[in-house]
Write a protein that holds these residues in place. Structure first.
Motif, PDB file in Angstrom:
ATOM      1  N   ARG A  46       0.845  -1.196   0.000  1.00  0.00           N
ATOM      2  CA  ARG A  46       0.000   0.000   0.000  1.00  0.00           C
ATOM      3  C   ARG A  46       0.875   1.239   0.000  1.00  0.00           C
ATOM      4  NH1 ARG A  46      -0.151   2.329   5.146  1.00  0.00           N
ATOM      5  NH2 ARG A  46       0.766   1.043   6.799  1.00  0.00           N
ATOM      6  N   LEU A  47       0.214   2.407  -0.015  1.00  0.00           N
ATOM      7  CA  LEU A  47       0.895   3.685   0.166  1.00  0.00           C
ATOM      8  C   LEU A  47       0.749   4.152   1.608  1.00  0.00           C
ATOM      9  CD1 LEU A  47      -0.290   5.678  -2.995  1.00  0.00           C
ATOM     10  CD2 LEU A  47       1.838   4.406  -2.704  1.00  0.00           C
ATOM     11  N   ASN A  48       1.771   4.874   2.085  1.00  0.00           N
ATOM     12  CA  ASN A  48       1.602   5.496   3.392  1.00  0.00           C
ATOM     13  C   ASN A  48       0.934   6.860   3.237  1.00  0.00           C
ATOM     14  OD1 ASN A  48       3.582   7.301   2.575  1.00  0.00           O
ATOM     15  ND2 ASN A  48       5.155   6.531   3.959  1.00  0.00           N
ATOM     16  N   GLU A  49       0.808   7.593   4.330  1.00  0.00           N
ATOM     17  CA  GLU A  49       0.080   8.860   4.292  1.00  0.00           C
ATOM     18  C   GLU A  49       0.793   9.927   3.459  1.00  0.00           C
ATOM     19  OE1 GLU A  49       2.864   8.771   7.725  1.00  0.00           O
ATOM     20  OE2 GLU A  49       1.326   7.426   6.918  1.00  0.00           O
ATOM     21  N   LYS A  50       2.072   9.732   3.196  1.00  0.00           N
ATOM     22  CA  LYS A  50       2.822  10.676   2.359  1.00  0.00           C
ATOM     23  C   LYS A  50       2.915  10.235   0.897  1.00  0.00           C
ATOM     24  CE  LYS A  50       5.692  12.534   6.083  1.00  0.00           C
ATOM     25  NZ  LYS A  50       7.085  12.811   6.536  1.00  0.00           N
ATOM     26  N   GLY A  51       2.253   9.140   0.568  1.00  0.00           N
ATOM     27  CA  GLY A  51       2.236   8.679  -0.809  1.00  0.00           C
ATOM     28  C   GLY A  51       3.440   7.859  -1.210  1.00  0.00           C
ATOM     29  N   TYR A  52       4.149   7.283  -0.230  1.00  0.00           N
ATOM     30  CA  TYR A  52       5.284   6.415  -0.524  1.00  0.00           C
ATOM     31  C   TYR A  52       4.867   4.949  -0.409  1.00  0.00           C
ATOM     32  CZ  TYR A  52       8.555  10.319  -0.528  1.00  0.00           C
ATOM     33  OH  TYR A  52       9.216  11.477  -0.841  1.00  0.00           O
ATOM     34  N   ILE A  53       5.509   4.109  -1.232  1.00  0.00           N
ATOM     35  CA  ILE A  53       5.161   2.692  -1.269  1.00  0.00           C
ATOM     36  C   ILE A  53       5.692   1.988  -0.021  1.00  0.00           C
ATOM     37  CG2 ILE A  53       5.477   0.537  -2.538  1.00  0.00           C
ATOM     38  CD1 ILE A  53       5.791   2.217  -5.088  1.00  0.00           C
ATOM     39  N   LEU A  54       4.844   1.156   0.584  1.00  0.00           N
ATOM     40  CA  LEU A  54       5.229   0.313   1.715  1.00  0.00           C
ATOM     41  C   LEU A  54       5.147  -1.166   1.329  1.00  0.00           C
ATOM     42  CD1 LEU A  54       3.439   2.035   4.750  1.00  0.00           C
ATOM     43  CD2 LEU A  54       5.865   2.131   4.155  1.00  0.00           C
ATOM     44  N   PRO A  55       6.159  -1.986   1.676  1.00  0.00           N
ATOM     45  CA  PRO A  55       7.392  -1.604   2.379  1.00  0.00           C
ATOM     46  C   PRO A  55       8.393  -0.861   1.493  1.00  0.00           C
ATOM     47  CG  PRO A  55       7.432  -3.935   1.874  1.00  0.00           C
ATOM     48  CD  PRO A  55       6.063  -3.448   1.492  1.00  0.00           C
ATOM     49  N   GLY A  56       8.307  -1.010   0.184  1.00  0.00           N
ATOM     50  CA  GLY A  56       9.085  -0.200  -0.742  1.00  0.00           C
ATOM     51  C   GLY A  56      10.578  -0.341  -0.592  1.00  0.00           C
ATOM     52  N   LEU A  57      11.282   0.711  -1.021  1.00  0.00           N
ATOM     53  CA  LEU A  57      12.734   0.750  -0.905  1.00  0.00           C
ATOM     54  C   LEU A  57      13.239   2.162  -0.624  1.00  0.00           C
ATOM     55  CD1 LEU A  57      13.515   2.092  -3.839  1.00  0.00           C
ATOM     56  CD2 LEU A  57      13.438  -0.270  -4.634  1.00  0.00           C
ATOM     57  N   GLY A  58      12.314   3.042  -0.260  1.00  0.00           N
ATOM     58  CA  GLY A  58      12.676   4.435  -0.043  1.00  0.00           C
ATOM     59  C   GLY A  58      12.530   5.236  -1.325  1.00  0.00           C
ATOM     60  N   ASP A  59      13.202   6.377  -1.390  1.00  0.00           N
ATOM     61  CA  ASP A  59      13.170   7.236  -2.568  1.00  0.00           C
ATOM     62  C   ASP A  59      14.184   6.704  -3.584  1.00  0.00           C
ATOM     63  OD1 ASP A  59      14.146   9.567  -4.291  1.00  0.00           O
ATOM     64  OD2 ASP A  59      12.412  10.468  -3.295  1.00  0.00           O
ATOM     65  N   ALA A  60      13.704   6.219  -4.721  1.00  0.00           N
ATOM     66  CA  ALA A  60      14.588   5.589  -5.699  1.00  0.00           C
ATOM     67  C   ALA A  60      15.621   6.567  -6.237  1.00  0.00           C
ATOM     68  CB  ALA A  60      13.766   5.005  -6.849  1.00  0.00           C
ATOM     69  N   GLY A  61      15.219   7.814  -6.492  1.00  0.00           N
ATOM     70  CA  GLY A  61      16.161   8.802  -6.993  1.00  0.00           C
ATOM     71  C   GLY A  61      17.290   9.069  -6.018  1.00  0.00           C
ATOM     72  N   ASP A  62      16.954   9.209  -4.734  1.00  0.00           N
ATOM     73  CA  ASP A  62      17.977   9.447  -3.719  1.00  0.00           C
ATOM     74  C   ASP A  62      18.909   8.252  -3.588  1.00  0.00           C
ATOM     75  OD1 ASP A  62      16.890  11.912  -3.266  1.00  0.00           O
ATOM     76  OD2 ASP A  62      15.883  11.367  -1.389  1.00  0.00           O
ATOM     77  N   ARG A  63      18.372   7.059  -3.685  1.00  0.00           N
ATOM     78  CA  ARG A  63      19.210   5.879  -3.521  1.00  0.00           C
ATOM     79  C   ARG A  63      20.087   5.638  -4.755  1.00  0.00           C
ATOM     80  NH1 ARG A  63      17.007   0.803  -0.553  1.00  0.00           N
ATOM     81  NH2 ARG A  63      19.271   0.641  -0.377  1.00  0.00           N
ATOM     82  N   LEU A  64      19.635   6.116  -5.905  1.00  0.00           N
ATOM     83  CA  LEU A  64      20.457   6.015  -7.110  1.00  0.00           C
ATOM     84  C   LEU A  64      21.568   7.063  -7.137  1.00  0.00           C
ATOM     85  CD1 LEU A  64      17.638   5.454  -9.731  1.00  0.00           C
ATOM     86  CD2 LEU A  64      19.628   3.960  -9.498  1.00  0.00           C
ATOM     87  N   TYR A  65      21.218   8.308  -6.774  1.00  0.00           N
ATOM     88  CA  TYR A  65      22.106   9.428  -7.027  1.00  0.00           C
ATOM     89  C   TYR A  65      22.455  10.272  -5.821  1.00  0.00           C
ATOM     90  CZ  TYR A  65      20.540   8.292 -11.748  1.00  0.00           C
ATOM     91  OH  TYR A  65      20.247   7.637 -12.912  1.00  0.00           O
ATOM     92  N   GLY A  66      21.946   9.915  -4.646  1.00  0.00           N
ATOM     93  CA  GLY A  66      22.184  10.736  -3.471  1.00  0.00           C
ATOM     94  C   GLY A  66      21.071  11.767  -3.306  1.00  0.00           C
ATOM     95  N   LEU A  67      21.151  12.536  -2.233  1.00  0.00           N
ATOM     96  CA  LEU A  67      20.078  13.466  -1.899  1.00  0.00           C
ATOM     97  C   LEU A  67      20.037  14.663  -2.830  1.00  0.00           C
ATOM     98  CD1 LEU A  67      20.302  13.482   2.004  1.00  0.00           C
ATOM     99  CD2 LEU A  67      18.710  12.220   0.558  1.00  0.00           C
TER     100      LEU A  67
END
Length: 213
Positions: free
Chosen positions: A190-211
Motif C-alpha cells: 500500500r501507500l503510506n500517508e505521504k504517498g510512498y510505497i510500503l514496504p518499498g525501498l525508499g526514494d529511488a532517486g535518492d538511492r540512485l544518485y544521493g540526496l
C-alpha cells in the motif's frame, strides 16, 4: 491495461537487495540496471518487427528486424535515468526521449518541468521507465503526454508498484483506447500517508544518485 507482474527468482532476489537499507548507491545502480534488463525481456515481447533475410557464412537465413520508426524509450527524470542503461543494453537500436515530471509533495499531483521528445509520435511504440509507481500521477501524466503526441502503443516498466497506483493508472489509460502494458517486478502492500510505497525501498532517486540537496 495489461498488467505483467514478473515472477522470476532472479527478479525476486534483486528486489530483496534493492530493499536493503545497507545497499550502497553504486551497487544499487548496478542492481537496477540488471533488474531492468530482466523486465525489458518481458516488456519487449510485442515489439514490432518485420521479416527479412540475412546472409550467414553458409546460406541465406530468414530473420527479423525492428520496424521503423524505431521504439522510443522514455525515462521519467530523474530516477528513470537509472533504468536507461538496463533497457538500452537489451534494445540498443531504440531511440531515447526524456520527460521531467515531479510530484508536489503536498497535493501529490505531478507537473512537467522539462521534456525532450519528437513532436509527432504517430506510429511509435513507447517504453516508459519509472522505478516507483506510487500514486500513479507522474506515470499517468507521461502516458497521456505521449498519447497526445500520437503514440499508439505504450509499455510502462516499473520496479515496484502500489495497488493504488496501478488502479489509478488503469483509470487513466483505459479510456484513452491506446494499448498500454504495465510491467512490474514487485507489487507491494500500500501507500503510506505521504504517498510512498510500503514496504518499498525508499526514494529511488535518492538511492540512485544521493540526496542532491
Amino acid at each position: 491495461m495489461h498488467l505483467i507482474d514478473v515472477d522470476h527468482p532472479l527478479v525476486a532476489h534483486k528486489v530483496r537487495l534493492l530493499r536493503d537499507i545497507e545497499t550502497p548507491s553504486p551497487l544499487f545502480r548496478d542492481l537496477v540496471a540488471e533488474l531492468v534488463t530482466l523486465l525489458a525481456y518481458e516488456a519487449t515481447r510485442g515489439v514490432r518487427v518485420e521479416e527479412t533475410e540475412v546472409q550467414t557464412p553458409l546460406a541465406v537465413a530468414k530473420a527479423v528486424r525492428l520496424l521503423d520508426p524505431r521504439p522510443l524509450v522514455v525515462p521519467i527524470l530523474r530516477a528513470g535515468l537509472g533504468m536507461l542503461d538496463g533497457m538500452m543494453s537489451l534494445m540498443p537500436a531504440a531511440e531515447v526521449g526524456f520527460v521531467g515530471m515531479v510530484r508536489d509533495e503536498e497535493t501529490l499531483q505531478p507537473f512537467t518541468y522539462a521534456e525532450r521528445l519528437p513532436q509527432d509520435l504517430s506510429g511509435r511504440q513507447c517504453y516508459v521507465l519509472d522505478p516507483m509507481l506510487a500514486t500513479g500521477g507522474s506515470l499517468g501524466g507521461t502516458v497521456q503526454f505521449l498519447v497526445d503526441r500520437g503514440a499508439d502503443d505504450i509499455t510502462c516498466i516499473c520496479l515496484m508498484a502500489a495497488p493504488e497506483g496501478i488502479e489509478y493508472l488503469r483509470t487513466v489509460v483505459d479510456p484513452i483506447g491506446v494499448p498500454c502494458t504495465l510491467v512490474v517486478a514487485q507489487i507491494d502492500d500500500r501507500l503510506n500517508e505521504k504517498g510512498y510505497i510500503l514496504p518499498g525501498l525508499g526514494d529511488a532517486g535518492d538511492r540512485l544518485y544521493g540526496l542532491a540537496q
